[in-house]
Structures are given as structure tokens and as C-alpha cells.
Design a protein around this motif. Structure first.
Motif, mmCIF file in Angstrom:
data_model
loop_
_atom_site.group_PDB
_atom_site.id
_atom_site.type_symbol
_atom_site.label_atom_id
_atom_site.label_comp_id
_atom_site.label_asym_id
_atom_site.label_seq_id
_atom_site.Cartn_x
_atom_site.Cartn_y
_atom_site.Cartn_z
ATOM 1 N N LEU A 184 0.831 -1.206 0.000
ATOM 2 C CA LEU A 184 0.000 0.000 0.000
ATOM 3 C C LEU A 184 0.867 1.258 0.000
ATOM 4 O O LEU A 184 0.619 2.201 -0.766
ATOM 5 C CB LEU A 184 -0.920 -0.006 1.219
ATOM 6 C CG LEU A 184 -2.108 -0.959 1.187
ATOM 7 C CD1 LEU A 184 -2.772 -1.036 2.564
ATOM 8 C CD2 LEU A 184 -3.120 -0.538 0.137
ATOM 9 N N ALA A 185 1.890 1.270 0.847
ATOM 10 C CA ALA A 185 2.788 2.424 0.887
ATOM 11 C C ALA A 185 3.534 2.593 -0.436
ATOM 12 O O ALA A 185 3.744 3.716 -0.910
ATOM 13 C CB ALA A 185 3.779 2.264 2.036
ATOM 14 N N TYR A 186 3.910 1.472 -1.053
ATOM 15 C CA TYR A 186 4.624 1.544 -2.335
ATOM 16 C C TYR A 186 3.715 2.090 -3.440
ATOM 17 O O TYR A 186 4.157 2.914 -4.263
ATOM 18 C CB TYR A 186 5.135 0.153 -2.701
ATOM 19 C CG TYR A 186 5.760 0.069 -4.072
ATOM 20 C CD1 TYR A 186 6.996 0.646 -4.334
ATOM 21 C CD2 TYR A 186 5.105 -0.579 -5.117
ATOM 22 C CE1 TYR A 186 7.574 0.567 -5.592
ATOM 23 C CE2 TYR A 186 5.672 -0.661 -6.371
ATOM 24 C CZ TYR A 186 6.902 -0.087 -6.602
ATOM 25 O OH TYR A 186 7.464 -0.159 -7.857
ATOM 26 N N CYS A 187 2.470 1.678 -3.469
ATOM 27 C CA CYS A 187 1.533 2.180 -4.483
ATOM 28 C C CYS A 187 1.316 3.683 -4.331
ATOM 29 O O CYS A 187 1.249 4.417 -5.332
ATOM 30 C CB CYS A 187 0.200 1.434 -4.388
ATOM 31 S SG CYS A 187 0.290 -0.290 -4.919
ATOM 32 N N ARG A 189 -7.219 4.612 -4.104
ATOM 33 C CA ARG A 189 -6.491 4.196 -5.306
ATOM 34 C C ARG A 189 -5.376 3.206 -4.957
ATOM 35 O O ARG A 189 -5.166 2.208 -5.660
ATOM 36 C CB ARG A 189 -5.922 5.421 -6.005
ATOM 37 C CG ARG A 189 -5.096 5.100 -7.258
ATOM 38 C CD ARG A 189 -5.900 4.323 -8.295
ATOM 39 N NE ARG A 189 -7.023 5.077 -8.777
ATOM 40 C CZ ARG A 189 -6.977 5.933 -9.796
ATOM 41 N NH1 ARG A 189 -5.824 6.141 -10.433
ATOM 42 N NH2 ARG A 189 -8.057 6.568 -10.182
ATOM 43 N N ALA A 190 -4.639 3.483 -3.894
ATOM 44 C CA ALA A 190 -3.588 2.554 -3.468
ATOM 45 C C ALA A 190 -4.173 1.211 -3.063
ATOM 46 O O ALA A 190 -3.583 0.150 -3.333
ATOM 47 C CB ALA A 190 -2.797 3.159 -2.308
ATOM 48 N N LEU A 191 -5.335 1.217 -2.438
ATOM 49 C CA LEU A 191 -5.998 -0.031 -2.058
ATOM 50 C C LEU A 191 -6.373 -0.851 -3.293
ATOM 51 O O LEU A 191 -6.106 -2.063 -3.359
ATOM 52 C CB LEU A 191 -7.238 0.284 -1.217
ATOM 53 C CG LEU A 191 -8.138 -0.891 -0.851
ATOM 54 C CD1 LEU A 191 -7.382 -1.911 -0.021
ATOM 55 C CD2 LEU A 191 -9.371 -0.409 -0.088
ATOM 56 N N ASN A 192 -6.973 -0.219 -4.280
ATOM 57 C CA ASN A 192 -7.368 -0.931 -5.496
ATOM 58 C C ASN A 192 -6.156 -1.461 -6.259
ATOM 59 O O ASN A 192 -6.188 -2.573 -6.805
ATOM 60 C CB ASN A 192 -8.202 -0.009 -6.390
ATOM 61 C CG ASN A 192 -9.520 0.376 -5.763
ATOM 62 O OD1 ASN A 192 -10.076 -0.367 -4.954
ATOM 63 N ND2 ASN A 192 -10.042 1.545 -6.095
ATOM 64 N N ASP A 193 -5.086 -0.680 -6.297
ATOM 65 C CA ASP A 193 -3.903 -1.128 -7.030
ATOM 66 C C ASP A 193 -3.194 -2.264 -6.313
ATOM 67 O O ASP A 193 -2.624 -3.160 -6.960
ATOM 68 C CB ASP A 193 -2.947 0.047 -7.225
ATOM 69 C CG ASP A 193 -3.368 0.961 -8.359
ATOM 70 O OD1 ASP A 193 -4.583 1.191 -8.488
ATOM 71 O OD2 ASP A 193 -2.508 1.426 -9.119
ATOM 72 N N THR A 194 -3.209 -2.277 -4.998
ATOM 73 C CA THR A 194 -2.626 -3.399 -4.267
ATOM 74 C C THR A 194 -3.399 -4.684 -4.547
ATOM 75 O O THR A 194 -2.795 -5.759 -4.686
ATOM 76 C CB THR A 194 -2.629 -3.096 -2.762
ATOM 77 O OG1 THR A 194 -1.878 -1.897 -2.517
ATOM 78 C CG2 THR A 194 -2.015 -4.234 -1.976
ATOM 79 N N ILE A 195 -4.701 -4.584 -4.661
ATOM 80 C CA ILE A 195 -5.501 -5.756 -5.029
ATOM 81 C C ILE A 195 -5.113 -6.246 -6.418
ATOM 82 O O ILE A 195 -5.000 -7.462 -6.668
ATOM 83 C CB ILE A 195 -7.001 -5.408 -4.939
ATOM 84 C CG1 ILE A 195 -7.395 -5.128 -3.493
ATOM 85 C CG2 ILE A 195 -7.845 -6.538 -5.509
ATOM 86 C CD1 ILE A 195 -8.819 -4.631 -3.332
ATOM 87 N N MET A 196 -4.894 -5.311 -7.352
ATOM 88 C CA MET A 196 -4.458 -5.703 -8.696
ATOM 89 C C MET A 196 -3.139 -6.477 -8.649
ATOM 90 O O MET A 196 -2.990 -7.526 -9.302
ATOM 91 C CB MET A 196 -4.259 -4.451 -9.563
ATOM 92 C CG MET A 196 -5.509 -3.760 -10.014
ATOM 93 S SD MET A 196 -5.074 -2.402 -11.137
ATOM 94 C CE MET A 196 -6.633 -1.543 -11.211
ATOM 95 N N ILE A 197 -2.184 -5.966 -7.901
ATOM 96 C CA ILE A 197 -0.866 -6.585 -7.829
ATOM 97 C C ILE A 197 -0.972 -8.002 -7.262
ATOM 98 O O ILE A 197 -0.343 -8.950 -7.761
ATOM 99 C CB ILE A 197 0.090 -5.721 -6.993
ATOM 100 C CG1 ILE A 197 0.339 -4.387 -7.704
ATOM 101 C CG2 ILE A 197 1.414 -6.437 -6.746
ATOM 102 C CD1 ILE A 197 1.120 -3.387 -6.868
#
Length: 613
Positions: free
Chosen positions: A279-282, A341-349
């Protein structure tokens, strides 16, 4: 011996191993393979791999060498059509280093069967909670652990100088996990700045620009979704899409392959801390639009409670709440849309599999490696995560992503009263708009016209008065007596801005001069204007010279009461009557003038009467 650079690829019938040995003695090399074991030797290079599938020696194997120093070895699969998983997990392919002790201290029994059982078992993300018994586990409280899987302790006793630049907690080796969380929540509450948050909430042009950025995993995820709709997606396509650079491959080869023995509770905490770090990285990728800068190490470690406070989580909701609180408290851009947005992108990863997760971890490792104090976090967390994730199960990552999707995160859960703060700010904004609209309507209304009033009276002189916003109304009366004797007038100035009373023989005469004439003569028409704007007054003041001419009155004139007592006239501002320029002498030939500045002032006139004359 030197471990050479290598890559693995496959087709339905063969496994291809490409080895780069630019300084090898080509005349002397040896290749050995059997089952899942592969060995290559060409002085000074040595490579030993544990393959994810079985290969066989049946005469179809082939090896070639070109002038660039690359060996290409094709080995037939024991089962044609079998797909070997994890060929890009280079660290996991390297055979683990054997212990030099005569007897292994820890031995893994039945690893293959246990992994199969673990793969089929559904992972429960709701960990079982038990009451803490201080009496039985007091010796564990004195040893405060942290790092990957809580396997390290005592590290910061040797690194006191770098401590404050890396983590926020003081004395981590003597602080329990519960105390860390309590101090973290207090620090976040103290750091939260409502003004900064509302500024980003209302002025969100920069935030909207950042949200338009598309990181590399967004395109990979889109291709995956399109392929799944056409039923053509498989793991080999995913490996082809998520590729590693040469620097990343080199770093994977430098990692030491080892096995982590984690119990169920610790494994659960490791997965949750992985989410916190991703999450922090996103957020960092969006905040810098992929162009990492000197603030990148600070952003990642500051937004991750795992890295900044050595936090351990037991619930997914705690992970998301912690990340959301830190986003609105610490970085430059503090907006809740960046949290989602970071939450959604972490799910993608996580849905893309361990290859995508490993690529992100390698990027974090590089960011910390190039920063002087942050390299400690690589030793504590990131290096072990890079090794461990290569052996993680894809089903667990998919289950972790699904669990994240089911966990709801709202502003109210952050505990910072963001909804109330936004509602109050919106209410103030609406009131300001209403006040501006009301003020604009008042400004558009026309000014009332000036009114002239003329009065003919033999006992009073004509007066012309104007009023300003901070002055009182002005009144002046003059009366004449039958004899020729007059009483002198005494004037007292109450404001420092009022000009002094001067006596001169020649007054500067201007055609536009306004004078206040106190004489016994016919009153002249008085001009009275009301609500004159301040700018108009200033312009008139620049163009005209204001003076007050005092003339002696005939004897017996009365400016006071009927009983002969003295009367007082309080004047604020400048009250005058338009008269022809130039002073008029009295019967003694004396001239008395009171020159007043154009600015509003306060003048007190005192007049006395002489009843004896």
C-alpha cells in the motif's frame, strides 16, 4: 566460485536454460542433470539449480555456445506437455546452501506432502484470538521481536545513531507490540493537521492530476482481464507480461536461498504486513508518477506502520485503517482518494500473482539500498520478503486479494472525524458565498442623490455639511446683535490631524475654496450631501483647499442659550459653506482664519456672549 547469470524458459516438451559465462574456459565444462537437479560447471563458474519439474536424459538434450559467452542447454521434460511453475523465481531455483555442521539443527520433514496439503487447505484470514497470560509468557515480553516473521531482536541496540532517521519508535528493543500500537495512534492523532487536509480536499487539482497516472501493473491487469474474457489466460502469459530487468535478475541471483519456518499465526502476520508495505509503495508510485526522488524512501517507510513502527497486524481492517490514517497525516498529498487508489492497485498486484509482487518488492529493495539509513529496513524486512514470496502459493495471494476487496474502509473508521470536518468546511464555504452574493447586491444599488436645501433667515448663516463613515453630524448657527460690539470666538482642537489656527494678512485665494462664514448677513443656500464615498472625498480634497474663516460678530450676537450662557458645538469632519475666495475684514480690519486639512477631524467651537455690552 561465481554464480553465473541464467534464465529459464520452456515449451511443451523442453526446458531451456540459458547461462552467460563470458570468461569461462569453453574447452572444459561439465553439465549434470537428473530428476529435478541440474548442475553446470565451467571454471570459474558454478551453477546448481533445483527445478520445479522433472527432466530426463533420452538423447534429445542439446547444448550450444556462441561467441558472446552464452551457453544454451535444452533438456527434455520427463512428462511432455507438463508446465513448470516459477521459472522466473531465480532465487527459489538456486539450491539452498547446506549446513556445515555435522548434524542439522533443524530438519524439514515431508516438505512435498505438507506443501500439497497446505495448497489444498483454504487459508483462514481471521486468526484465532486468545487471552494474553502475562504470568506464563512474561519472559517473552522482555524480548521484543520485530522484522520479517518477528525473527529479529536487539538490532537497534547497535544502531542508535541511525534509529531516529529510520523508524519513529524509540527503544524498540524494550517496547512491546501493544505499546508500539498505542504510541503510534497517539503520534498520528497529534500529527493530523485539519488545515492541510482541507486544503487538499478543496484544492484537488494536483490530486486529480496524480490519479491520472497509469503504473505498469495497470496495463498488465487490463491485458489479463481481456484474456480472461476470451478464456485464453494462463500462467505462462502472466510470466511473459511481468518481466524483470537485468538489474532485478542480478539482484535475485545475489539473494541467498533459504527456507523460513513460520507457524500459522506468524504466516498470517507476514501476509498482512506485505499488504501494508505494498500500500505504501503504491502511494509512492502515484505521488511521484513513477519518477522516484529523494523523498521516495521516506514516503514508503513513513506510510507503512510495519516499517516505521515495527507494527504487527492480526486483522486486515487494522492494516487499511493504519494506512489511511498515515496518508492523511504525513505526506505532501493528503487526500482520501489516494488511499482508495492505493488499495485498489494493491488488489491488482496481488491478483497478478507473485511475479508482480516480487517486482514491486525488488523496486522497494533498490530504493532502500540507495538510501543511507533506509538500508536497515532491507535487512529487517524487504530482503526476506523477496526470498519468501518466490515460494508463496498463488492461491493464498488470490485469497488475500479477495479478503481485501471484502474489507470496507471509510473515512469514519479512521477516527479523525473527517466527515464532520468536511461538512463544517462546506457549510462555511456556503455561508461565504451567500455573504459575497449579498455584498455584491448592495454594491450594485445606486447611491442616494444629493439634496440641496435653502433657507432664508437673517439670524443664521448658510451651512453646507458632508458626512463620512466615522464622523458625527455637524451643525453651526450664527446670530447678529444690534450693536457693533462683538465677542471673540475661542476654538479648541481635539484631533492631532486638525490644522492649527493661524493669523495671516494674505490667505491663498483659490476659486474652489470652501469657507465657513460666520457673519451677520443674509444666509446663503446650503448644499448638503449625504453618504459621499470616501474616494470622492479624497479626490475633492486633493483639488481644493479647505479653510474656515471666522469673522467677528456684531455686539450682542448670541451663539448660546437665551439666558446668555455659553454654548458648545461638537463638530466631526469638515463642515463648510461655499463662499467667494478671499477673506473679508471685520470693522477693525483684522482677519481670523482656521485652516483645516481635507481629512475628517473633530473641532470644538466655544462661543460666549457679553450681556453687559
Amino acid at each position: 566460485m561465481i554464480t553465473p547469470a541464467f534464465e529459464l524458459s520452456q515449451d511443451p516438451d523442453f526446458l531451456t536454460i540459458t547461462i552467460r559465462v563470458p570468461y569461462a574456459r569453453v574447452s572444459e565444462f561439465d553439465v549434470y542433470f537428473e530428476g529435478t537437479e541440474f548442475k553446470f560447471y565451467a571454471k570459474p563458474y558454478f551453477l546448481r539449480l533445483v527445478l520445479p519439474g522433472r527432466i530426463v536424459e533420452d538423447g534429445r538434450e542439446k547444448a550450444t555456445y556462441d561467441d558472446s559467452g552464452i551457453f544454451t542447454i535444452r533438456l527434455p521434460k520427463e512428462t511432455p506437455g507438463e508446465k513448470f511453475d516459477g521459472l522466473d523465481m531465480l532465487t527459489a531455483l538456486l539450491a539452498p546452501t547446506k549446513s556445515r555442521s555435522a548434524k542439522p539443527l533443524i530438519e524439514e520433514m515431508g516438505t512435498e506432502n505438507d506443501e500439497d496439503i497446505e495448497e489444498e487447505e483454504e487459508f483462514d484470514w481471521e486468526i484465532e484470538q486468545t487471552l494474553c497470560e502475562e504470568s506464563k509468557e512474561s519472559f517473552l515480553c522482555s524480548l521484543c521481536t520485530y522484522g520479517f516473521g518477528n525473527q529479529k531482536s536487539g538490532v537497534f541496540k547497535r544502531l542508535q545513531d541511525e534509529l531516529n532517521e529510520v523508524i519513529d519508535i524509540k527503544n524498540p528493543d524494550s517496547t512491546t507490540a501493544a505499546e508500539r500500537r498505542e504510541k503510534r495512534l497517539a503520534a498520528e492523532a497529534a500529527k493530523f493537521d485539519p488545515d492541510h487536509y482541507l486544503a487538499d480536499f478543496f484544492e484537488d487539482e494536483a490530486i486529480c492530476h496524480l490519479l491520472k497516472y497509469k503504473p505498469w501493473w495497470a496495463e498488465v491487469y487490463r491485458v489479463k482481464m481481456d484474456s480472461q474474457e476470451g478464456n485464453s489466460w494462463n500462467e505462462s502469459n502472466q510470466i511473459a507480461l511481468v518481466s524483470f530487468t537485468e538489474d532485478e535478475k542480478e539482484q535475485l541471483r545475489k539473494f541467498l536461498n533459504r527456507t523460513f519456518l513460520l507457524d500459522k499465526r506468524t504466516c498470517h502476520q507476514v501476509y498482512l504486513s506485505l499488504v501494508d508495505i505494498l500500500l505504501a509503495y503504491c502511494y509512492e508510485i502515484y505521488a511521484t508518477e513513477g519518477e522516484k526522488n529523494v523523498e521516495s524512501p521516506w514516503n514508503i517507510r513513513k506510510l507503512s506502520s510495519t516499517l516505521c513502527w515495527l507494527e504487527t497486524f492480526t486483522d486486515m481492517s487494522d492494516v487499511l485503517i493504519s494506512f489511511g490514517r498515515r496518508v492523511v497525516c504525513y505526506p505532501l498529498y493528503r487526500h482520501f482518494s489516494l488511499v482508495t487508489r492505493a488499495l485498489n492497485d494493491t488488489i491488482m498486484i496481488l491478483q497478478l500473482g507473485k511475479s508482480a509482487v516480487l517486482k514491486c518488492l525488488l523496486d522497494i529493495h533498490k530504493i532502500f539500498r540507495e538510501n543511507d539509513p533506509a538500508y536497515i529496513l532491507n535487512d529487517l524486512y524487504i530482503t526476506d520478503y523477496c526470498i519468501w514470496i518466490q515460494k508463496a502459493k498463488s492461491k493464498k495471494l488470490a485469497a488475500l486479494a479477495e479478503h481485501m476487496q471484502k474489507t470496507e474502509l471509510t473515512k469514519a473508521k479512521l477516527g479523525l472525524e473527517l466527515n464532520e470536518l468536511e461538512a463544517a468546511a462546506l457549510l462555511v464555504q456556503e455561508e461565504e458565498k451567500e455573504l459575497k452574493a449579498t455584498g455584491a447586491g448592495i454594491c450594485k444599488q445606486p447611491l442616494p442623490p444629493s439634496k440641496g436645501e435653502a433657507s432664508d433667515s437673517e439670524d443664521s448663516s448658510s451651512t453646507s455639511s458632508y458626512e463620512t463613515g466615522d464622523s458625527d453630524s455637524e451643525e453651526q448657527e450664527s446670530s447678529a446683535s444690534k450693536d457693533g460690539k462683538i465677542n471673540p470666538l475661542q476654538s479648541t482642537l481635539q484631533d492631532e490631524r486638525t490644522a492649527p489656527l493661524i493669523d495671516c494678512n494674505g490667505l491663498r485665494q483659490e476659486a474652489d475654496a470652501l469657507t465657513l462664514d460666520v457673519r451677520n448677513e443674509k444666509s446663503k443656500p446650503s448644499l448638503q450631501s449625504t453618504s459621499v464615498p470616501g474616494k470622492l472625498i479624497e479626490e475633492l480634497g486633493n483639488q481644493m483647499q479647505t479653510a474656515i474663516r471666522l469673522s467677528k460678530q456684531p455686539e450682542g450676537s448670541s451663539l448660546g442659550n437665551d439666558d446668555g450662557s455659553s454654548s458648545t458645538l461638537q463638530e466631526t469632519g469638515t463642515s463648510c459653506t461655499a463662499q467667494p475666495p478671499g477673506p473679508s475684514p471685520d470693522h477693525n480690519g483684522e482677519r481670523h482664519f482656521l485652516e483645516v486639512t481635507p481629512k475628517p477631524s473633530t473641532i470644538l467651537f466655544v462661543a460666549t456672549t457679553n450681556q453687559s455690552s
